[in-house]
Design an enzyme around this catalytic site. Structure first.
Site, PDB file in Angstrom:
ATOM      1  N   GLY A  84       1.099  -2.010   4.216  1.00  0.00           N
ATOM      2  CA  GLY A  84       1.593  -0.650   4.111  1.00  0.00           C
ATOM      3  C   GLY A  84       2.882  -0.477   4.882  1.00  0.00           C
ATOM      4  O   GLY A  84       3.991  -0.578   4.339  1.00  0.00           O
ATOM      5  N   MET A  96     -12.174   4.612  -0.027  1.00  0.00           N
ATOM      6  CA  MET A  96     -12.768   4.879   1.287  1.00  0.00           C
ATOM      7  C   MET A  96     -13.422   6.244   1.201  1.00  0.00           C
ATOM      8  O   MET A  96     -12.943   7.231   1.771  1.00  0.00           O
ATOM      9  CB  MET A  96     -11.684   4.818   2.368  1.00  0.00           C
ATOM     10  N   HIS A 130      -1.505  -1.308  -4.096  1.00  0.00           N
ATOM     11  CA  HIS A 130      -2.757  -0.964  -3.410  1.00  0.00           C
ATOM     12  C   HIS A 130      -2.807   0.542  -3.195  1.00  0.00           C
ATOM     13  O   HIS A 130      -1.886   1.136  -2.630  1.00  0.00           O
ATOM     14  CB  HIS A 130      -2.790  -1.712  -2.072  1.00  0.00           C
ATOM     15  N   MET A 140     -11.397  -5.735   6.102  1.00  0.00           N
ATOM     16  CA  MET A 140     -10.557  -4.767   6.814  1.00  0.00           C
ATOM     17  C   MET A 140     -10.224  -5.309   8.196  1.00  0.00           C
ATOM     18  O   MET A 140     -11.112  -5.692   8.961  1.00  0.00           O
ATOM     19  CB  MET A 140     -11.301  -3.430   6.981  1.00  0.00           C
ATOM     20  N   ASP A 150      -6.652  -6.329   4.754  1.00  0.00           N
ATOM     21  CA  ASP A 150      -6.016  -5.015   4.755  1.00  0.00           C
ATOM     22  C   ASP A 150      -6.016  -4.427   6.156  1.00  0.00           C
ATOM     23  O   ASP A 150      -7.079  -4.198   6.736  1.00  0.00           O
ATOM     24  CB  ASP A 150      -6.810  -4.110   3.790  1.00  0.00           C
ATOM     25  N   GLY A 151      -4.797  -4.172   6.666  1.00  0.00           N
ATOM     26  CA  GLY A 151      -4.672  -3.485   7.937  1.00  0.00           C
ATOM     27  C   GLY A 151      -3.884  -4.279   8.965  1.00  0.00           C
ATOM     28  O   GLY A 151      -4.310  -5.354   9.386  1.00  0.00           O
ATOM     29  N   GLY A 152      -2.712  -3.766   9.315  1.00  0.00           N
ATOM     30  CA  GLY A 152      -1.915  -4.430  10.344  1.00  0.00           C
ATOM     31  C   GLY A 152      -1.352  -5.765   9.912  1.00  0.00           C
ATOM     32  O   GLY A 152      -1.080  -6.635  10.749  1.00  0.00           O
ATOM     33  N   GLY A 176      -8.541   4.204   7.437  1.00  0.00           N
ATOM     34  CA  GLY A 176      -8.185   5.616   7.577  1.00  0.00           C
ATOM     35  C   GLY A 176      -6.697   5.869   7.687  1.00  0.00           C
ATOM     36  O   GLY A 176      -6.216   6.903   7.228  1.00  0.00           O
ATOM     37  N   SER A 179       0.842  -1.196   0.000  1.00  0.00           N
ATOM     38  CA  SER A 179       0.000   0.000   0.000  1.00  0.00           C
ATOM     39  C   SER A 179       0.879   1.247   0.000  1.00  0.00           C
ATOM     40  O   SER A 179       1.645   1.476   0.941  1.00  0.00           O
ATOM     41  CB  SER A 179      -0.889   0.005   1.241  1.00  0.00           C
ATOM     42  N   HIS A 231      -8.617   1.104  -3.507  1.00  0.00           N
ATOM     43  CA  HIS A 231      -9.474   0.884  -2.341  1.00  0.00           C
ATOM     44  C   HIS A 231     -10.113   2.229  -2.013  1.00  0.00           C
ATOM     45  O   HIS A 231      -9.457   3.111  -1.454  1.00  0.00           O
ATOM     46  CB  HIS A 231      -8.606   0.354  -1.187  1.00  0.00           C
ATOM     47  N   MET A 235      -8.968   8.251   0.058  1.00  0.00           N
ATOM     48  CA  MET A 235      -9.707   8.679   1.258  1.00  0.00           C
ATOM     49  C   MET A 235     -10.199  10.110   1.063  1.00  0.00           C
ATOM     50  O   MET A 235      -9.471  10.953   0.535  1.00  0.00           O
ATOM     51  CB  MET A 235      -8.802   8.631   2.479  1.00  0.00           C
ATOM     52  N   ASP A 267      -4.947   3.608  -1.697  1.00  0.00           N
ATOM     53  CA  ASP A 267      -5.998   3.966  -0.742  1.00  0.00           C
ATOM     54  C   ASP A 267      -6.510   5.368  -1.015  1.00  0.00           C
ATOM     55  O   ASP A 267      -5.801   6.354  -0.794  1.00  0.00           O
ATOM     56  CB  ASP A 267      -5.438   3.901   0.682  1.00  0.00           C
TER      57      ASP A 267
HETATM   58  C1  DX5 Z   1      -6.022   1.700   5.871  1.00  0.00           C
HETATM   59  C2  DX5 Z   1      -5.702   1.322   4.469  1.00  0.00           C
HETATM   60  C3  DX5 Z   1      -4.588   0.370   4.338  1.00  0.00           C
HETATM   61  C4  DX5 Z   1      -3.275   0.829   4.916  1.00  0.00           C
HETATM   62  C5  DX5 Z   1      -2.665  -0.375   5.524  1.00  0.00           C
HETATM   63  O1  DX5 Z   1      -7.240   2.323   5.921  1.00  0.00           O
HETATM   64  O2  DX5 Z   1      -6.823   0.765   3.821  1.00  0.00           O
HETATM   65  O3  DX5 Z   1      -4.420  -0.095   3.000  1.00  0.00           O
HETATM   66  O4  DX5 Z   1      -2.393   1.379   3.990  1.00  0.00           O
HETATM   67  O5  DX5 Z   1      -1.534  -0.003   6.221  1.00  0.00           O
HETATM   68  P1  DX5 Z   1      -0.851  -0.995   7.263  1.00  0.00           P
HETATM   69  O6  DX5 Z   1      -0.460  -2.217   6.502  1.00  0.00           O
HETATM   70  O7  DX5 Z   1       0.302  -0.221   7.799  1.00  0.00           O
HETATM   71  O8  DX5 Z   1      -1.895  -1.300   8.312  1.00  0.00           O
HETATM   72 ZN    ZN Z   2      -6.473  -0.192   1.834  1.00  0.00          ZN
END
Ligand code: DX5
Ligand code: ZN
Length: 220
Positions: free
Chosen positions: A199, A70, A35, A139, A177-179, A144, A10, A68, A39, A37
């Site tokens: 990310g 958001m 990826h 997610m 996606d996320g962590g 965010g 990401s 993605h 927002m 994002d």
């Molecule tokens: C968060 C995004 C993710 C983000 C993930 O809202 O959708 O794609 O970049 O970042 P990490 O992998 O650091 O959680």
């Molecule tokens: Zn994402």
């Protein structure tokens, strides 16, 4: 033995002052998706970029562009993201009352259509639209920001999504996606994930290409 997943770095965590090198590192590390994002400061409390920036990045990379969204009212913008070269377009189920129509519209435009679920949203809500999805994005943080902690319940949601997809639409990809990073990637693939978004785990590393290779080596 597991099925090696698609890795989707990401760029939210990338350094945009040297974005060309960051994209090259993603490619060199064996990523297949990039990826992106998007927002809007309304669906989520952060603002990133729109079609102009993605169109510019398109000139720098041949990876699959995995957008993605958001954003609220995603139906207003999907054509713009398709026009600048997004190959896969995923929006949030929570962001529109007309997900089925928008999934079909994205497919009609020649892109792969995805639905994302926030942590609060049960997989069951996909029951009536799963055949219209090319991607289900689970997610594992509240959307965010990058760098948040993985919410463990997401593992069970991946299993639930896997069962639904296997029964009703086996071609659909399950993306998380996320962590996500080296410490939980294998568990997620074993639970049924096909694609891992990362990310901070990738672009926060001193050598993103080496980190991607290291993670890939854990997933064979
Ligand atoms: C968060 C995004 C993710 C983000 C993930 O809202 O959708 O794609 O970049 O970042 P990490 O992998 O650091 O959680
Ligand atoms: Zn994402």
């Amino acid at each position: 033995m597991i099925r090696p997943p698609i890795l989707a770095p990401s760029v939210l965590s990338a350094d945009f002052a040297r974005i060309a090198q960051e994209l090259d590192a993603a490619r060199d590390g064996g990523a297949r998706y990039l990826h992106l994002d998007v927002m809007d400061g309304r669906f989520v409390p952060n603002i990133t970029w729109g079609p102009k920036i993605i169109g510019d990045l398109r000139k720098l990379s041949e990876l699959v562009f995995d957008a993605h969204l958001m954003i609220v009212e995603p139906e207003r913008y999907v054509d713009d993201f398709r026009a600048v070269g997004c190959d896969r377009i995923t929006f949030h189920l929570e962001a529109t009352p007309h997900a089925q129509r928008l999934l079909a519209h994205i497919r009609d435009g020649g892109a792969k259509a995805g639905l994302a679920l926030c942590p609060q949203t049960p997989v069951e809500l996909l029951q009536d639209v799963i055949e219209d999805c090319d991607t289900v994005l689970v997610m594992s943080v509240n959307p965010g920001f990058s760098g948040q902690r993985f919410i463990p319940r997401a593992l069970d949601k991946v299993r639930e999504a896997r069962a639904l997809v296997d029964r009703r639409n086996p071609a659909c990809l399950i993306e998380v996606d996320g962590g996500v990073g080296a410490e939980n990637a294998r568990d997620l693939v074993e639970a049924g994930a096909d694609a891992l978004v990362m990310g901070s785990a990738v672009f926060g590393a001193s050598d993103p290409a080496a980190e991607l290779r290291r993670i890939r080596a854990l997933l064979v």
